[in-house]
Write a protein that holds these residues in place. Structure first.
Motif, PDB file in Angstrom:
ATOM      1  N   UNK A   1       0.864  -1.190   0.000  1.00 32.94           N
ATOM      2  CA  UNK A   1       0.000   0.000   0.000  1.00 32.94           C
ATOM      3  C   UNK A   1       0.895   1.233   0.000  1.00 32.94           C
ATOM      4  N   UNK A   2       1.471   1.524  -1.160  1.00 31.20           N
ATOM      5  CA  UNK A   2       2.489   2.568  -1.279  1.00 31.20           C
ATOM      6  C   UNK A   2       1.995   3.932  -0.804  1.00 31.20           C
ATOM      7  N   UNK A   3       0.839   4.370  -1.252  1.00 32.41           N
ATOM      8  CA  UNK A   3       0.336   5.700  -0.895  1.00 32.41           C
ATOM      9  C   UNK A   3       0.063   5.817   0.607  1.00 32.41           C
ATOM     10  N   UNK A   4      -0.541   4.795   1.174  1.00 29.74           N
ATOM     11  CA  UNK A   4      -0.828   4.791   2.605  1.00 29.74           C
ATOM     12  C   UNK A   4       0.476   4.789   3.411  1.00 29.74           C
ATOM     13  N   UNK A   5       1.454   3.988   2.977  1.00 22.55           N
ATOM     14  CA  UNK A   5       2.752   3.930   3.642  1.00 22.55           C
ATOM     15  C   UNK A   5       3.430   5.299   3.603  1.00 22.55           C
ATOM     16  N   UNK A   6       3.410   5.927   2.436  1.00 26.66           N
ATOM     17  CA  UNK A   6       4.036   7.236   2.254  1.00 26.66           C
ATOM     18  C   UNK A   6       3.389   8.288   3.164  1.00 26.66           C
ATOM     19  N   UNK A   7       2.058   8.304   3.219  1.00 23.87           N
ATOM     20  CA  UNK A   7       1.352   9.255   4.090  1.00 23.87           C
ATOM     21  C   UNK A   7       1.722   9.034   5.561  1.00 23.87           C
ATOM     22  N   UNK A   8       1.791   7.777   5.963  1.00 24.41           N
ATOM     23  CA  UNK A   8       2.114   7.470   7.363  1.00 24.41           C
ATOM     24  C   UNK A   8       3.540   7.888   7.712  1.00 24.41           C
ATOM     25  N   UNK A   9       4.480   7.659   6.818  1.00 22.10           N
ATOM     26  CA  UNK A   9       5.871   8.080   7.063  1.00 22.10           C
ATOM     27  C   UNK A   9       5.940   9.604   7.153  1.00 22.10           C
ATOM     28  N   UNK A  10       5.277  10.299   6.249  1.00 24.23           N
ATOM     29  CA  UNK A  10       5.282  11.763   6.283  1.00 24.23           C
ATOM     30  C   UNK A  10       4.672  12.287   7.583  1.00 24.23           C
ATOM     31  N   UNK A  11       3.623  11.636   8.044  1.00 27.38           N
ATOM     32  CA  UNK A  11       2.988  12.029   9.306  1.00 27.38           C
ATOM     33  C   UNK A  11       3.965  11.832  10.472  1.00 27.38           C
ATOM     34  N   UNK A  12       4.661  10.695  10.484  1.00 29.25           N
ATOM     35  CA  UNK A  12       5.615  10.423  11.565  1.00 29.25           C
ATOM     36  C   UNK A  12       6.828  11.351  11.492  1.00 29.25           C
ATOM     37  N   UNK A  13       7.226  11.717  10.270  1.00 25.46           N
ATOM     38  CA  UNK A  13       8.326  12.678  10.119  1.00 25.46           C
ATOM     39  C   UNK A  13       7.922  14.026  10.705  1.00 25.46           C
ATOM     40  N   UNK A  14       6.678  14.442  10.483  1.00 24.29           N
ATOM     41  CA  UNK A  14       6.188  15.718  11.019  1.00 24.29           C
ATOM     42  C   UNK A  14       6.169  15.664  12.538  1.00 24.29           C
ATOM     43  N   UNK A  15       5.762  14.550  13.125  1.00 25.96           N
ATOM     44  CA  UNK A  15       5.757  14.392  14.589  1.00 25.96           C
ATOM     45  C   UNK A  15       7.176  14.499  15.123  1.00 25.96           C
ATOM     46  N   UNK A  16       8.145  13.877  14.435  1.00 31.96           N
ATOM     47  CA  UNK A  16       9.535  13.954  14.874  1.00 31.96           C
ATOM     48  C   UNK A  16      10.044  15.390  14.818  1.00 31.96           C
ATOM     49  N   UNK A  17       9.650  16.142  13.777  1.00 35.56           N
ATOM     50  CA  UNK A  17      10.069  17.542  13.665  1.00 35.56           C
ATOM     51  C   UNK A  17       9.481  18.387  14.804  1.00 35.56           C
ATOM     52  N   UNK A  18       8.233  18.108  15.169  1.00 35.05           N
ATOM     53  CA  UNK A  18       7.601  18.838  16.282  1.00 35.05           C
ATOM     54  C   UNK A  18       8.352  18.535  17.570  1.00 35.05           C
ATOM     55  N   UNK A  19       8.696  17.261  17.805  1.00 31.41           N
ATOM     56  CA  UNK A  19       9.451  16.882  19.001  1.00 31.41           C
ATOM     57  C   UNK A  19      10.801  17.588  19.030  1.00 31.41           C
ATOM     58  N   UNK A  20      11.460  17.627  17.880  1.00 26.87           N
ATOM     59  CA  UNK A  20      12.790  18.242  17.778  1.00 26.87           C
ATOM     60  C   UNK A  20      12.711  19.736  18.087  1.00 26.87           C
ATOM     61  N   UNK A  21      11.678  20.420  17.575  1.00 29.06           N
ATOM     62  CA  UNK A  21      11.526  21.862  17.785  1.00 29.06           C
ATOM     63  C   UNK A  21      11.189  22.198  19.235  1.00 29.06           C
ATOM     64  N   UNK A  22      10.520  21.293  19.932  1.00 24.06           N
ATOM     65  CA  UNK A  22      10.118  21.581  21.312  1.00 24.06           C
ATOM     66  C   UNK A  22      11.268  21.384  22.307  1.00 24.06           C
ATOM     67  N   UNK A  23      12.377  20.839  21.860  1.00 30.89           N
ATOM     68  CA  UNK A  23      13.521  20.640  22.762  1.00 30.89           C
ATOM     69  C   UNK A  23      14.300  21.860  23.005  1.00 30.89           C
TER      70      UNK A  23
END
Length: 125
Positions: free
Chosen positions: A103-125
């Motif tokens: 499920x390429x499109x679903x996988x891609x969306x999920x990775x992008x979502x998790x990347x955004x969460x990681x960026x939010x965590x990084x910015x809050x440090x």
């Protein structure tokens, strides 16, 4: 035909069968084992790419510099040409991983979502 000749012929058939099986079965296993043992697992902090031939690779979301759909035919841990290309850095080196989740499109969306969460965590440090 004598009895000894019939026995000799049977032995020849068995020998040819064993030789054929000892060559063909390993080839079949080399082709189909990677199909069974290929996994792409999304964890909270990284993607785990497991492939029988290429080994195991952890790609932290924070190291991903680009992710996109591609049809790149390079040899990789991807079973089809309908792939995702992940560009990431490891110890300052640019790396590329090609994968082909079902499920390429679903996988891609999920990775992008998790990347955004990681960026939010990084910015809050």
């Amino acid at each position: 035909m004598s009895e000894k000749m019939k026995i000799f012929q049977k032995i020849q058939y068995v020998t040819v069968g064993i030789a054929f099986a000892s060559i063909v079965l390993p080839l079949i296993l080399l082709i189909f084992i990677p199909l069974v043992f290929m996994r792409y697992t999304l964890y909270n902090d990284y993607i785990l790419v497991q492939c029988y031939i290429f080994g195991t690779e952890r790609i932290p979301y924070e190291s991903i510099t680009n992710i996109k759909k591609t049809w790149n035919p390079l040899s990789s841990a991807a079973l089809s040409l309908r792939r995702i290309q992940i560009d990431y850095t490891v110890n300052g080196r640019h790396e590329i991983m090609l994968i082909s989740p079902i499920k390429r499109d679903q996988f891609l969306r999920e990775v992008e979502k998790r990347m955004a969460i990681q960026n939010i965590k990084k910015e809050s440090l």
